[in-house]
Design a protein around this motif. Structure first.
Motif, PDB file in Angstrom:
ATOM      1  N   ILE A  63       0.983  -1.254   0.015  1.00 13.09           N
ATOM      2  CA  ILE A  63       0.125   0.016   0.002  1.00 13.09           C
ATOM      3  C   ILE A  63       0.907   1.535  -0.119  1.00 13.09           C
ATOM      4  CG2 ILE A  63      -1.819   1.403   1.153  1.00 13.09           C
ATOM      5  CD1 ILE A  63      -2.715  -1.487   2.269  1.00 13.09           C
ATOM      6  N   ILE A  64       0.533   1.965  -0.956  1.00 13.30           N
ATOM      7  CA  ILE A  64       1.528   3.296  -1.134  1.00 13.30           C
ATOM      8  C   ILE A  64       0.487   4.455  -1.096  1.00 13.30           C
ATOM      9  CG2 ILE A  64       3.455   2.490  -2.278  1.00 13.30           C
ATOM     10  CD1 ILE A  64       2.032   3.548  -4.897  1.00 13.30           C
ATOM     11  N   GLY A  65       1.242   5.766  -0.620  1.00 11.62           N
ATOM     12  CA  GLY A  65       0.218   6.895  -0.690  1.00 11.62           C
ATOM     13  C   GLY A  65       0.944   7.924   0.329  1.00 11.62           C
ATOM     14  N   GLU A  66       0.530   9.231  -0.067  1.00 13.93           N
ATOM     15  CA  GLU A  66       0.985  10.196   1.016  1.00 13.93           C
ATOM     16  C   GLU A  66       0.239  10.602   2.281  1.00 13.93           C
ATOM     17  OE1 GLU A  66       3.721  12.619   0.354  1.00 13.93           O
ATOM     18  OE2 GLU A  66       4.482  11.263  -1.261  1.00 13.93           O
ATOM     19  N   LYS A  67       0.933  10.749   3.162  1.00 16.74           N
ATOM     20  CA  LYS A  67       0.193  11.115   4.626  1.00 16.74           C
ATOM     21  C   LYS A  67      -0.967  11.997   4.218  1.00 16.74           C
ATOM     22  CE  LYS A  67       1.443  11.209   9.329  1.00 16.74           C
ATOM     23  NZ  LYS A  67       2.503  11.565  10.162  1.00 16.74           N
ATOM     24  N   LYS A  68      -2.315  11.572   4.723  1.00 16.91           N
ATOM     25  CA  LYS A  68      -3.419  12.636   4.495  1.00 16.91           C
ATOM     26  C   LYS A  68      -3.788  12.824   3.211  1.00 16.91           C
ATOM     27  CE  LYS A  68      -3.015  15.221   8.864  1.00 16.91           C
ATOM     28  NZ  LYS A  68      -2.779  16.518   9.397  1.00 16.91           N
ATOM     29  N   GLY A  69      -3.142  12.091   2.015  1.00 13.08           N
ATOM     30  CA  GLY A  69      -3.985  11.991   0.814  1.00 13.08           C
ATOM     31  C   GLY A  69      -4.232  10.421   0.550  1.00 13.08           C
ATOM     32  N   PRO A  70      -5.015  10.154  -0.455  1.00 15.94           N
ATOM     33  CA  PRO A  70      -5.655   8.817  -0.628  1.00 15.94           C
ATOM     34  C   PRO A  70      -4.441   7.784  -0.944  1.00 15.94           C
ATOM     35  CG  PRO A  70      -5.930  10.368  -2.604  1.00 15.94           C
ATOM     36  CD  PRO A  70      -5.490  11.173  -1.538  1.00 15.94           C
ATOM     37  N   HIS A  71      -4.764   6.557  -0.567  1.00 16.64           N
ATOM     38  CA  HIS A  71      -3.538   5.521  -0.502  1.00 16.64           C
ATOM     39  C   HIS A  71      -4.250   4.524  -1.751  1.00 16.64           C
ATOM     40  CE1 HIS A  71      -1.931   7.145   2.890  1.00 16.64           C
ATOM     41  NE2 HIS A  71      -0.998   6.057   2.881  1.00 16.64           N
ATOM     42  N   TYR A  72      -3.063   3.698  -2.443  1.00 15.19           N
ATOM     43  CA  TYR A  72      -3.574   2.894  -3.459  1.00 15.19           C
ATOM     44  C   TYR A  72      -2.776   1.571  -2.972  1.00 15.19           C
ATOM     45  CZ  TYR A  72      -4.488   7.049  -5.745  1.00 15.19           C
ATOM     46  OH  TYR A  72      -5.038   8.440  -5.964  1.00 15.19           O
ATOM     47  N   ILE A  73      -3.599   0.288  -3.481  1.00 11.22           N
ATOM     48  CA  ILE A  73      -2.814  -1.042  -3.208  1.00 11.22           C
ATOM     49  C   ILE A  73      -2.251  -1.626  -4.611  1.00 11.22           C
ATOM     50  CG2 ILE A  73      -3.374  -3.367  -2.823  1.00 11.22           C
ATOM     51  CD1 ILE A  73      -5.762  -2.136  -1.151  1.00 11.22           C
ATOM     52  N   ILE A  74      -1.079  -1.837  -4.498  1.00  5.75           N
ATOM     53  CA  ILE A  74      -0.330  -2.384  -5.876  1.00  5.75           C
ATOM     54  C   ILE A  74      -0.894  -4.198  -5.672  1.00  5.75           C
ATOM     55  CG2 ILE A  74       1.845  -2.772  -6.893  1.00  5.75           C
ATOM     56  CD1 ILE A  74       2.774  -0.599  -5.014  1.00  5.75           C
ATOM     57  N   ASP A  75      -1.598  -4.293  -6.770  1.00  5.90           N
ATOM     58  CA  ASP A  75      -2.209  -5.726  -6.698  1.00  5.90           C
ATOM     59  C   ASP A  75      -0.974  -6.765  -6.800  1.00  5.90           C
ATOM     60  OD1 ASP A  75      -4.591  -7.285  -6.617  1.00  5.90           O
ATOM     61  OD2 ASP A  75      -4.013  -7.568  -8.661  1.00  5.90           O
ATOM     62  N   GLU A  76       0.025  -6.300  -7.538  1.00  6.15           N
ATOM     63  CA  GLU A  76       0.918  -7.546  -7.670  1.00  6.15           C
ATOM     64  C   GLU A  76       1.572  -7.879  -6.409  1.00  6.15           C
ATOM     65  OE1 GLU A  76       1.072  -4.716  -9.872  1.00  6.15           O
ATOM     66  OE2 GLU A  76      -0.075  -6.170 -11.285  1.00  6.15           O
ATOM     67  N   ARG A  77       1.919  -6.986  -5.465  1.00  3.24           N
ATOM     68  CA  ARG A  77       2.418  -7.417  -4.292  1.00  3.24           C
ATOM     69  C   ARG A  77       1.290  -7.806  -3.328  1.00  3.24           C
ATOM     70  NH1 ARG A  77       5.988  -2.202  -2.686  1.00  3.24           N
ATOM     71  NH2 ARG A  77       7.152  -1.837  -4.474  1.00  3.24           N
ATOM     72  N   CYS A  78       0.138  -7.328  -3.226  1.00  2.19           N
ATOM     73  CA  CYS A  78      -0.848  -7.860  -2.467  1.00  2.19           C
ATOM     74  C   CYS A  78      -0.781  -9.471  -2.393  1.00  2.19           C
ATOM     75  CB  CYS A  78      -2.470  -7.273  -2.878  1.00  2.19           C
ATOM     76  SG  CYS A  78      -3.576  -7.960  -1.792  1.00  2.19           S
ATOM     77  N   VAL A  79      -0.976  -9.683  -0.855  1.00  3.02           N
ATOM     78  CA  VAL A  79      -1.231 -11.344  -0.588  1.00  3.02           C
ATOM     79  C   VAL A  79      -2.268 -11.584  -0.020  1.00  3.02           C
ATOM     80  CG1 VAL A  79       1.482 -11.738  -0.227  1.00  3.02           C
ATOM     81  CG2 VAL A  79       0.031 -10.851   1.799  1.00  3.02           C
ATOM     82  N   ARG A  80      -3.351 -10.640   0.001  1.00  3.11           N
ATOM     83  CA  ARG A  80      -4.796 -10.852   0.229  1.00  3.11           C
ATOM     84  C   ARG A  80      -4.784 -11.272   1.735  1.00  3.11           C
ATOM     85  NH1 ARG A  80      -3.731 -10.142  -4.975  1.00  3.11           N
ATOM     86  NH2 ARG A  80      -5.563  -9.927  -6.226  1.00  3.11           N
ATOM     87  N   CYS A  81      -4.136 -10.734   2.746  1.00  5.16           N
ATOM     88  CA  CYS A  81      -4.152 -11.119   3.973  1.00  5.16           C
ATOM     89  C   CYS A  81      -5.309 -10.463   4.706  1.00  5.16           C
ATOM     90  CB  CYS A  81      -2.766 -10.973   4.842  1.00  5.16           C
ATOM     91  SG  CYS A  81      -2.600  -9.132   4.950  1.00  5.16           S
ATOM     92  N   ASP A  82      -6.033  -9.441   4.181  1.00  6.57           N
ATOM     93  CA  ASP A  82      -7.042  -8.788   4.756  1.00  6.57           C
ATOM     94  C   ASP A  82      -7.011  -7.936   5.789  1.00  6.57           C
ATOM     95  OD1 ASP A  82      -9.699  -8.645   4.231  1.00  6.57           O
ATOM     96  OD2 ASP A  82     -10.234  -9.814   6.058  1.00  6.57           O
ATOM     97  N   GLN A  83      -5.487  -7.751   6.089  1.00  5.45           N
ATOM     98  CA  GLN A  83      -5.224  -6.821   7.523  1.00  5.45           C
ATOM     99  C   GLN A  83      -6.012  -5.300   7.183  1.00  5.45           C
ATOM    100  OE1 GLN A  83      -3.989  -7.476  10.644  1.00  5.45           O
ATOM    101  NE2 GLN A  83      -4.422  -9.562  10.205  1.00  5.45           N
ATOM    102  N   CYS A  84      -5.334  -4.964   5.757  1.00  6.82           N
ATOM    103  CA  CYS A  84      -5.858  -3.695   5.730  1.00  6.82           C
ATOM    104  C   CYS A  84      -7.410  -3.358   5.981  1.00  6.82           C
ATOM    105  CB  CYS A  84      -5.472  -3.100   4.036  1.00  6.82           C
ATOM    106  SG  CYS A  84      -5.892  -4.397   3.016  1.00  6.82           S
ATOM    107  N   ARG A  85      -8.188  -4.369   5.341  1.00  5.10           N
ATOM    108  CA  ARG A  85      -9.821  -3.895   5.371  1.00  5.10           C
ATOM    109  C   ARG A  85     -10.117  -4.232   6.885  1.00  5.10           C
ATOM    110  NH1 ARG A  85     -14.420  -6.967   5.068  1.00  5.10           N
ATOM    111  NH2 ARG A  85     -13.348  -8.894   5.728  1.00  5.10           N
TER     112      ARG A  85
END
Lengths: 154, 661
Positions: free
Chosen positions: B628-650
């Protein structure tokens, strides 16, 4: 042989209760006790080992101080017990069936604890914790971790 | 005073043992209500009809304890001490309404028994103060009132039996659960316990008892549904110097807890049923084979057996008859397959719990080679009421080929989780929606798994099926032991089948190949369906996935037809039933590589709703793969290639900004 005083020598049918007694005493089945059991029941050691490895209850390695049993019954599964297990594994750094190196925690999975109405459920030693969520579980784990730390200091 | 003490005082040398006294005395009570004899007073105080101090009954079954019944009890003790009230605390079993635990009943002398639900430690001071100090009703937690028959009802105080959860039930086996102190034999006796035993021993021959059970049409409640009376008849007619009776309390079926509740809430009923069964088949020794995972049930059973011995209801010459019976407890060691009769026998003999081919059936050659009858807890718990009221009464409940009541354990995505007892023939819809209260959180009903790993998942289109052995079989499920796990739209049926296969595969004893290898292959096929391309190790996997799907049904069929025991023969049922009713979901996994219920993680893609994201960076911190990348106080994005679907973010997002597709 103190442990087997309630049993008759050569009584193969009492093998499982005897093994349960040994496990109650040591927390697991040490090899030398299994050899003693074999002598007492007049059975080959292989047979004792066969029984020990067949049933989920018996363990061949020592357990942690806090045994966390994660229920993997149907109701718990539907309510997300796999996530509960994953979180526990990552929080404690051990996999299901393993014991932490400091012998404080063991994670085990069980087929069903029988408390389906409050799924997902885990049992820490004999205390049940039901209706868990990711957040309440983290709280619970940190409570136990703190307890462990306190004990270490003492 | 206890019943036995009363009789000890009166005992003279030539009188029969205590057990007989009790039953005879109890029979006289019902005939002659006028006389207030001393024993009648003892009985009334056991039934809490004339008490001098308040009685507080706390639901202390496993579900109650898990919800903190122990702490509630401590808090109550503390409060009582604070107000200097003396009251009797009585732990009871589970009344069945697990969703409302901890349930505390309070009965003041000369008043009605009032039930309070969902009592927490923090409620205790207010509860005790308003009920026992101010003599009022604590309306905040009121569940209902136990009105005696024909009593006048107060409009403000609902009858506990008028609550939807209880209204549609018919309690025969569970009549005492949660009502009496399970560790007190007097409480069971005062409510008519052991009268059936007396009736059978003194007035009926073993053949009469068997005929009565055959006439009643009682079928085994463990799953198979074999007529209990017929089984007994086989054992009775086999000549042997020693016969055994085993109560199967190895409730390994995940999602079922009926036997635990009965053993914890009314163990004397099971023991009475066992003694009658043993008398009928001529067994002098019996075992209760109980799971070691049920420590409370085992503890209660031990007490029960000790009390029954003390009262002369177990041991030599029971109730002065020539019949003797001894009962032992054997703790199971955790093997699902030990629910199968022959495997269970091997386990009691101290061997690996592996089934053997039948015949010879255990009724002819079982434990230690002797004729053995194995009945389920619920089957045996039916016997006392059946003998007491007769076969004719029993056949009045239920449908043409399934008589009596059945206990179901309601769990999963349902509002009122708990234990319900309904007459056979009630529809599943009624159990799930009327008694169970439907699906929580406004979600839609999807399926109900009935019969555990050997049963099937039934969709809405067939839930008007009445519960009886034959109707359930016709829609691809079985009665099983009575676990009902309800699933809503967020449950993936492929994942469910995979779950059951994982279970069966690890519980297969390994003796016969179709079950040992077949379930493993089935599991592999299902796993391929739920894996994404990313986690596949070689390119052939995709081909194997299609091939597996083509062979799935055939493989299931082979396992079903060629396995040795019940476990193997029914092992593929979850796959067969989900394929039958939810084929589209399998196809979505296979062709579209999507999980329609949003459950199979690997097939999902995680997104961040940038309009909701506040840029708190919590998800980026929690992400183990720095996906997950993004600036502080700005919207974040998920890089799908790296995502392991651990669900922790959600799970950790405080703004519900993360969604899956």
């Amino acid at each position: 042989m103190e442990l087997f005083k309630n049993y008759k020598e050569g009584d193969a049918s009492s093998l499982i209760p005897m093994m349960q007694d040994v496990q109650d005493q040591y927390g697991y089945l040490p090899e030398e006790e299994m050899v003693k059991l074999a002598r007492f029941t007049h059975l080959p050691v292989a047979r004792i080992y066969g029984v020990a490895s067949f049933y989920n209850q018996f363990r061949l390695r020592p357990l942690g101080k806090y045994v966390i049993r994660v229920c993997r019954g149907t109701a718990c599964h539907v309510k997300g017990s796999l996530d509960i297990l994953r979180i526990l594994e990552s929080e404690l750094g051990i996999k299901a069936g393993e014991t932490s190196k400091d012998l404080n925690f063991t994670i085990e999975t069980v087929a069903c604890i029988g408390a389906c109405s409050i799924a997902p459920v885990i049992a820490i030693n004999d205390e049940f914790h039901g209706g868990l969520t990711a957040k309440s579980l983290s709280k619970l784990v940190s409570r136990y971790k703190k307890m462990v730390q306190k004990e270490r200091k003492q | 005073m206890r019943f036995i003490d009363y009789y000890e005082q009166k005992k003279s040398a030539d009188e029969p043992p205590a057990g007989r006294f009790i039953v005879e005395a109890l029979e006289n009570f019902s005939a002659d209500q006028q006389s207030e004899s001393e024993i009648q007073q003892v009985r009334k105080s056991v039934l809490l009809e004339n008490i001098s101090e308040p009685a507080i009954l706390i639901g202390m079954g496993t579900c109650g304890l898990a919800n903190g019944a122990n702490k509630v009890m401590e808090a109550i003790e503390k409060e009582l001490e604070k107000h200097q009230i003396s009251a009797k605390l009585i732990p009871v079993g589970c009344v069945g309404y697990c969703a409302k635990e901890v349930i505390v009943d309070i009965k003041r002398p000369g008043e009605l028994r009032i039930s309070y639900a969902q009592v927490k430690v923090t409620d205790v001071p207010a509860l005790i103060e308003s009920t026992l100090v101010k003599n009022e009703i604590y309306h905040e937690k009121l569940l209902g009132v136990y009105y005696p028959d024909g009593a006048l009802m107060d409009e403000n105080l609902p009858d506990i039996n008028s609550i939807p959860f209880f209204r549609n039930q018919q309690k025969v086996v569970l009549a005492n659960c949660g009502v009496i102190d399970p560790e007190n034999i007097d409480a069971y006796l005062a409510r008519g316990g052991y009268q059936a035993l007396h009736k059978a021993l003194i007035t009926q021959s073993p053949d009469n008892v068997i005929q009565e059970v055959i006439d009643a049409g009682l079928r085994g409640r463990g799953g198979g549904g074999f007529p209990a009376g017929k089984k007994w008849h086989f054992a009775r007619n086999t000549k042997a110097d020693q016969k055994y009776l085993i109560c199967n309390a190895d409730e390994g079926d995940p999602g079922a807890f009926m036997d635990r509740a009965v053993l914890e809430g009314d163990p004397h009923r099971v023991v009475e049923g066992m003694i009658i069964a043993a008398y009928a088949i001529g067994a002098s020794e019996g075992y209760v084979y109980c799971r070691a995972e049920y420590p409370l049930a085992i503890k209660r059973l031990e007490k029960t057996i000790a009390q029954a011995k003390e009262y002369g209801l177990l041991g030599e010459k029971i109730m002065g008859s020539d019949f003797s019976f001894n009962l032992k407890i054997k703790k199971g060691a955790g093997a699902f397959v030990c629910g199968e009769e022959t495997a269970l026998i091997h386990s009691i003999e101290g061997k690996r719990g592996m089934p053997r081919p039948r015949p010879p059936f255990p009724a002819v050659s079982g434990l230690f080679g002797k004729p053995t009858i194995i009945n389920n807890v619920e089957t045996l718990a039916n016997i006392p009421a059946l003998i007491n009221n007769g076969a004719q009464w029993y056949t009045g409940i239920g449908t043409d080929n399934s008589k009596g009541t059945k206990i179901f354990a309601l769990s999963g995505k349902i509002v009122n989780t708990g234990l319900v007892e309904v007459p056979m023939g009630v529809t599943l819809r009624k159990i799930i929606f009327d008694i169970g209260g439907g699906i929580p959180d406004g979600k839609k009903f999807k399926a109900v798994q009935i019969g555990g790993p050997s049963g099937g998942a039934l969709p809405e289109s067939v839930i008007d099926t009445p519960v009886d052995y034959e109707s359930l079989k016709s829609v691809g499920a079985i009665m099983g032991s009575g676990g009902l796990v309800v699933m809503d739209e967020s449950t993936c049926m492929v994942d469910l089948a995979k779950y059951f296969m994982t279970f069966i595969q690890s519980e297969s004893c390994g003796k016969c190949i179709p079950c040992r290898e077949g379930t493993k292959r089935l599991l592999e096929i299902l796993e391929r369906l739920t894996h994404s391309y990313k986690s596949e190790r070689n390119p052939e996997e995709a081909l194997l996935r299609f091939q597996g799907m083509m062979y799935l049904e055939r493989l299931a069929d082979v396992i079903k037809n060629t396995s040795l025991c019940g476990l193997g023969q029914t092992a593929a049922n979850p796959v067969i039933s989900t394929l039958r009713y939810f084929r589209a979901e399998y196809e979505a996994h296979l062709y579209d590589r999507k999980c329609p219920s949003g459950h199979c993680r690997e097939l999902l893609t995680y997104f961040i709703d940038t309009s909701k994201c506040t840029g708190c960076t919590l998800c980026a911190i929690k992400c183990p793969e720095n996906a997950i990348i993004g600036e502080k106080k700005g919207p974040h994005y998920i890089i799908d290639e790296r995502c392991v679907r651990c669900d922790q973010c959600r799970v950790n997002c405080n703004y519900d900004a993360i969604y899956v597709r």
